[in-house]
Design an enzyme around this catalytic site. Structure first.
Site, PDB file in Angstrom:
ATOM      1  N   ILE A 186     -12.563 139.833 -42.078  1.00  0.00           N
ATOM      2  CA  ILE A 186     -11.761 138.660 -41.652  1.00  0.00           C
ATOM      3  C   ILE A 186     -10.216 138.782 -42.046  1.00  0.00           C
ATOM      4  CG2 ILE A 186     -11.493 136.283 -42.869  1.00  0.00           C
ATOM      5  CD1 ILE A 186     -14.472 136.044 -43.360  1.00  0.00           C
ATOM      6  N   VAL A 189      -8.795 140.252 -39.116  1.00  0.00           N
ATOM      7  CA  VAL A 189      -8.473 139.250 -38.134  1.00  0.00           C
ATOM      8  C   VAL A 189      -7.078 138.372 -38.413  1.00  0.00           C
ATOM      9  CG1 VAL A 189      -9.490 137.232 -36.979  1.00  0.00           C
ATOM     10  CG2 VAL A 189     -10.843 139.417 -37.448  1.00  0.00           C
ATOM     11  N   HIS A 190      -7.124 138.176 -39.807  1.00  0.00           N
ATOM     12  CA  HIS A 190      -6.174 137.084 -40.380  1.00  0.00           C
ATOM     13  C   HIS A 190      -4.786 137.861 -40.072  1.00  0.00           C
ATOM     14  CE1 HIS A 190      -3.811 134.583 -42.862  1.00  0.00           C
ATOM     15  NE2 HIS A 190      -3.739 135.469 -43.753  1.00  0.00           N
ATOM     16  N   ILE A 191      -4.796 139.300 -40.145  1.00  0.00           N
ATOM     17  CA  ILE A 191      -3.310 139.845 -40.193  1.00  0.00           C
ATOM     18  C   ILE A 191      -2.881 139.930 -38.774  1.00  0.00           C
ATOM     19  CG2 ILE A 191      -2.233 142.025 -40.426  1.00  0.00           C
ATOM     20  CD1 ILE A 191      -3.869 142.477 -43.114  1.00  0.00           C
TER      21      ILE A 191
END
Length: 241
Positions: A186, A189-191
Site C-alpha cells: 500500500i 502505491v501511495h508513494i
C-alpha cells in the site's frame, strides 16, 4: 518575450521588446508544520521497520541487519520501532480521521476510476480534502498497523513470552507477516501516486499546494479553504500544477 517589428519602409527592424509579466500563482495551505513533522516521523519509522523486518523475514535480505548493528541488535530494536510507529501513527490518526470518513462523493469517484487513471478530471465529482483512494490508504494502514502492533506484542518474547501459547505465537507471526507485506504494498502505491500526480509532493514538503492543483483534484475543498483562510498572492493557476 515579444519583439515588435517596424516594417514601414519595407525592412524589418526590432522596434521594442515587451517582456510578459510573470504569471502569479495562488498557494493554498494544506498541511501545518506539525502535521508534516508527524507525517515524516511516521514515514521514517515505517521505513526502518520495513528494512529491519525484511532483514529477519528471509535469509536473502539478512545483510540489511548491518544497518542496525547486526542480527541480534536488529531483533532487539525492531519491536521498539513498532512501538514508536504506533504512537506516531495514533497522533496522525487523531488529526485526520474525520476528514477520511467516506461519503457519497467517494462512491461516485470510485465508479469513475477509469477517468481517474486517464486523468479526465472534468468527468469526476468535486471532492473534499481526500479522495476515495487516499481514504483507502488511511483506513487500510490504520487496520494493518494495528494488527502488526497487537501481533508484534504476542511474538515479543522478551516481555510477553509466558502470556501466550506457542500455537498462538505461530498464528500471530503469520498474521504479522501478511499484514506487513500488504502494508508495504500500500505504501508503494501511495508513494507512486504522490509522484504520479504532479504537485502532490509539495503539500508534505512545503505545506501548500497551488490553486490549480487544488482546483483540479479537490475542488470542493478548494472552495471551502479559499473562503475560510488567507492564501498567498496572485491569480488562480488552473493548470493543475
Amino acid at each position: 518575450m515579444t519583439i515588435h517589428q517596424d516594417i514601414r519602409d519595407g525592412e524589418s527592424r526590432p522596434l521594442r521588446e515587451v517582456k510578459p509579466e510573470p504569471q502569479k500563482v495562488l498557494y493554498v495551505p494544506r498541511y501545518t508544520g506539525l502535521q508534516r513533522v508527524n507525517h515524516w516521523i511516521t514515514a521514517i519509522l515505517f521505513t526502518l521497520l520495513t528494512l529491519s523486518g525484511l532483514a529477519m523475514f528471509t535469509p536473502y535480505l539478512f545483510s540489511l541487519t548491518g544497518l542496525f548493528g547486526g542480527g541480534q541488535a536488529t531483533r532487539a530494536i525492531h519491536p521498539w520501532f513498532g512501538v514508536a510507529l504506533m504512537v506516531s501513527f495514533a497522533l496522525l490518526f487523531l488529526r485526520f480521521w474525520r476528514l477520511n470518513l467516506p461519503n457519497r462523493d467517494d462512491v461516485e469517484w470510485s465508479k469513475r476510476i477509469g477517468d481517474v487513471v486517464t486523468n479526465r478530471e472534468d468527468r469526476l465529482p468535486e471532492l473534499g480534502k481526500y479522495n476515495a483512494g487516499q481514504k483507502g490508504v488511511f483506513w487500510g494502514q490504520t487496520a494493518l498497523i494495528s494488527i502488526m502492533f497487537v501481533t508484534g506484542l504476542v511474538i515479543w518474547d522478551q516481555y510477553f513470552y509466558p502470556l501466550t501459547t506457542i500455537e498462538t505465537k505461530r498464528w500471530a507471526l503469520l498474521a504479522h507477516s501478511l499484514a506487513a507485506v500488504i502494508a508495504i504494498a500500500i505504501i508503494v502505491v501511495h508513494i507512486y501516486a504522490g509522484i504520479w500526480v504532479r504537485g502532490t509532493g509539495r503539500a508534505m514538503m512545503r505545506g501548500t499546494v497551488t490553486g490549480g492543483w487544488a482546483y483540479r483534484h479537490h475542488r470542493k475543498w478548494f472552495r471551502q479553504i479559499v473562503g475560510e483562510r488567507p492564501v498567498k498572492t496572485g491569480s488562480i493557476d488552473k493548470r493543475g500544477h
